[in-house]
Design a protein around this motif. Sequence first.
Motif, PDB file in Angstrom:
ATOM      1  N   SER A  52      45.935  65.614  65.613  1.00 29.78           N
ATOM      2  CA  SER A  52      47.174  64.562  66.058  1.00 29.78           C
ATOM      3  C   SER A  52      48.072  64.840  65.259  1.00 29.78           C
ATOM      4  N   ASP A  53      49.258  64.643  65.862  1.00 28.98           N
ATOM      5  CA  ASP A  53      50.003  65.346  64.750  1.00 28.98           C
ATOM      6  C   ASP A  53      50.777  64.356  63.598  1.00 28.98           C
ATOM      7  N   ASP A  54      50.462  62.719  63.633  1.00 32.36           N
ATOM      8  CA  ASP A  54      50.711  62.340  63.319  1.00 32.36           C
ATOM      9  C   ASP A  54      52.213  62.472  63.003  1.00 32.36           C
ATOM     10  N   LYS A  55      53.511  62.079  63.881  1.00 33.55           N
ATOM     11  CA  LYS A  55      54.574  62.185  64.582  1.00 33.55           C
ATOM     12  C   LYS A  55      55.094  62.839  63.567  1.00 33.55           C
ATOM     13  N   GLU A  56      54.501  64.197  63.444  1.00 30.58           N
ATOM     14  CA  GLU A  56      55.266  65.045  63.449  1.00 30.58           C
ATOM     15  C   GLU A  56      56.041  65.858  65.166  1.00 30.58           C
ATOM     16  N   PRO A  57      57.064  66.450  65.427  1.00 31.33           N
ATOM     17  CA  PRO A  57      57.328  66.962  65.866  1.00 31.33           C
ATOM     18  C   PRO A  57      56.131  67.445  67.656  1.00 31.33           C
ATOM     19  N   PHE A  91      49.300  57.437  49.965  1.00 32.23           N
ATOM     20  CA  PHE A  91      50.647  56.027  49.745  1.00 32.23           C
ATOM     21  C   PHE A  91      52.126  56.946  50.146  1.00 32.23           C
ATOM     22  N   LYS A  92      51.949  57.880  49.225  1.00 30.59           N
ATOM     23  CA  LYS A  92      54.043  58.301  49.298  1.00 30.59           C
ATOM     24  C   LYS A  92      53.923  59.234  50.432  1.00 30.59           C
ATOM     25  N   ALA A  93      52.307  59.759  50.887  1.00 29.59           N
ATOM     26  CA  ALA A  93      53.170  61.610  51.567  1.00 29.59           C
ATOM     27  C   ALA A  93      53.245  60.511  52.982  1.00 29.59           C
ATOM     28  N   VAL A  94      54.397  61.321  53.801  1.00 27.54           N
ATOM     29  CA  VAL A  94      55.053  61.284  55.493  1.00 27.54           C
ATOM     30  C   VAL A  94      54.001  61.620  56.603  1.00 27.54           C
ATOM     31  N   HIS A  95      52.429  62.229  56.731  1.00 26.05           N
ATOM     32  CA  HIS A  95      51.871  62.127  57.591  1.00 26.05           C
ATOM     33  C   HIS A  95      50.831  63.059  57.078  1.00 26.05           C
ATOM     34  N   VAL A  96      50.210  62.471  57.445  1.00 24.68           N
ATOM     35  CA  VAL A  96      48.710  63.209  57.328  1.00 24.68           C
ATOM     36  C   VAL A  96      47.920  63.511  59.160  1.00 24.68           C
ATOM     37  N   VAL A  97      48.218  64.352  59.448  1.00 24.42           N
ATOM     38  CA  VAL A  97      47.232  65.509  60.566  1.00 24.42           C
ATOM     39  C   VAL A  97      46.259  65.448  60.377  1.00 24.42           C
ATOM     40  N   GLY A 116      59.873  72.938  48.782  1.00 27.35           N
ATOM     41  CA  GLY A 116      59.384  71.604  48.629  1.00 27.35           C
ATOM     42  C   GLY A 116      58.501  70.572  49.171  1.00 27.35           C
ATOM     43  N   SER A 117      58.004  70.936  50.196  1.00 19.29           N
ATOM     44  CA  SER A 117      57.187  70.419  50.622  1.00 19.29           C
ATOM     45  C   SER A 117      55.944  70.568  50.159  1.00 19.29           C
ATOM     46  N   LYS A 118      54.314  69.414  49.706  1.00 20.24           N
ATOM     47  CA  LYS A 118      53.309  70.024  49.870  1.00 20.24           C
ATOM     48  C   LYS A 118      52.693  69.610  50.709  1.00 20.24           C
ATOM     49  N   PHE A 119      51.072  70.844  51.011  1.00 17.25           N
ATOM     50  CA  PHE A 119      50.553  70.615  52.377  1.00 17.25           C
ATOM     51  C   PHE A 119      49.232  70.845  51.713  1.00 17.25           C
ATOM     52  N   ILE A 120      48.902  68.962  51.285  1.00 16.71           N
ATOM     53  CA  ILE A 120      46.750  69.325  50.795  1.00 16.71           C
ATOM     54  C   ILE A 120      45.870  69.650  52.108  1.00 16.71           C
ATOM     55  N   CYS A 121      45.266  70.230  52.274  1.00 18.53           N
ATOM     56  CA  CYS A 121      44.774  70.538  53.504  1.00 18.53           C
ATOM     57  C   CYS A 121      42.770  69.906  52.697  1.00 18.53           C
ATOM     58  N   TYR A 122      42.441  69.056  53.770  1.00 16.04           N
ATOM     59  CA  TYR A 122      41.156  68.492  53.144  1.00 16.04           C
ATOM     60  C   TYR A 122      40.181  68.882  54.636  1.00 16.04           C
ATOM     61  N   ALA A 153      35.964  68.634  60.293  1.00 17.37           N
ATOM     62  CA  ALA A 153      37.650  68.304  60.176  1.00 17.37           C
ATOM     63  C   ALA A 153      38.586  69.031  59.592  1.00 17.37           C
ATOM     64  N   CYS A 154      39.686  69.130  60.151  1.00 19.78           N
ATOM     65  CA  CYS A 154      40.741  69.247  58.539  1.00 19.78           C
ATOM     66  C   CYS A 154      41.405  68.023  58.691  1.00 19.78           C
ATOM     67  N   TYR A 155      41.912  67.798  57.763  1.00 21.19           N
ATOM     68  CA  TYR A 155      43.255  66.769  57.563  1.00 21.19           C
ATOM     69  C   TYR A 155      43.836  67.190  56.704  1.00 21.19           C
ATOM     70  N   ILE A 156      45.388  67.018  56.357  1.00 22.44           N
ATOM     71  CA  ILE A 156      46.627  68.227  56.357  1.00 22.44           C
ATOM     72  C   ILE A 156      47.634  66.963  56.028  1.00 22.44           C
ATOM     73  N   VAL A 157      47.503  66.788  54.714  1.00 20.57           N
ATOM     74  CA  VAL A 157      48.261  65.277  54.244  1.00 20.57           C
ATOM     75  C   VAL A 157      49.525  66.210  53.445  1.00 20.57           C
ATOM     76  N   ARG A 158      50.825  65.532  53.956  1.00 21.51           N
ATOM     77  CA  ARG A 158      52.294  66.275  53.895  1.00 21.51           C
ATOM     78  C   ARG A 158      53.207  65.352  53.370  1.00 21.51           C
TER      79      ARG A 158
END
Length: 198
Positions: free
Chosen positions: A66-71, A43-49, A16-22, A92-97
């Motif tokens: 950056s873990d952006d508040k992930e463990p 803006f509805k994503a919980v993390h941008v790592v 159910g979690s969606k990870f979008i990698c840039y 760089a890679c940015y992963i929106v979760r």
Amino acid sequence: MFIINTLVTESYLVKGSKFICYLEPIYENNPSIRQNELKQEHFKAVHVVYALRVLNEFNQIVENQSDDKEPKGTSGQSALNALRGANLINCACYIVRYFGGTLLGSGGLVRAYSTSVNQAIIKAQNENLLQSYIKRQNYSLYTNYNLFNKISYILDKNNIIYDKEFSDLIKVKMSLSNEEMIILSNELKDMQIQIIKD
């Protein structure tokens, strides 16, 4: 070592979690600027790592993540390891979760973030968007107006990208590999044009 010159995006779904990698070339020295852009866009994503690897002026690879508040150690480090594994630099890679309601656990997060980045890298490889890194240095030359057409012909013939500034003389600015520098020096030798390292 490899670089990427254009943005590649890829999505990955797990429980159910969606990870979008840039996956993209890095333009900003401060990755948090791009991270904040993506947070506003998603803006509805919980993390941008994020993770990045840049070759500095001393030929050293500088890494950041950056873990952006992930463990701690589950996301940014996993993304960074994927970039290392592909031998990518200056990117760089940015992963929106987007959270799907099911906790993935530490192992699940490591797999999800690394898979997300690896899928973007595979997509870039399949689309021939990765290029071997060629070290370049900045150079300039100055020429009279009457010689500029001949010089621009030589630059165009050798596929050298350049910028020009006009004043009393024309300043031509280039970014050259060692091989291009040798070729250009030989071609300009008879014109007695000096190429200056910036």
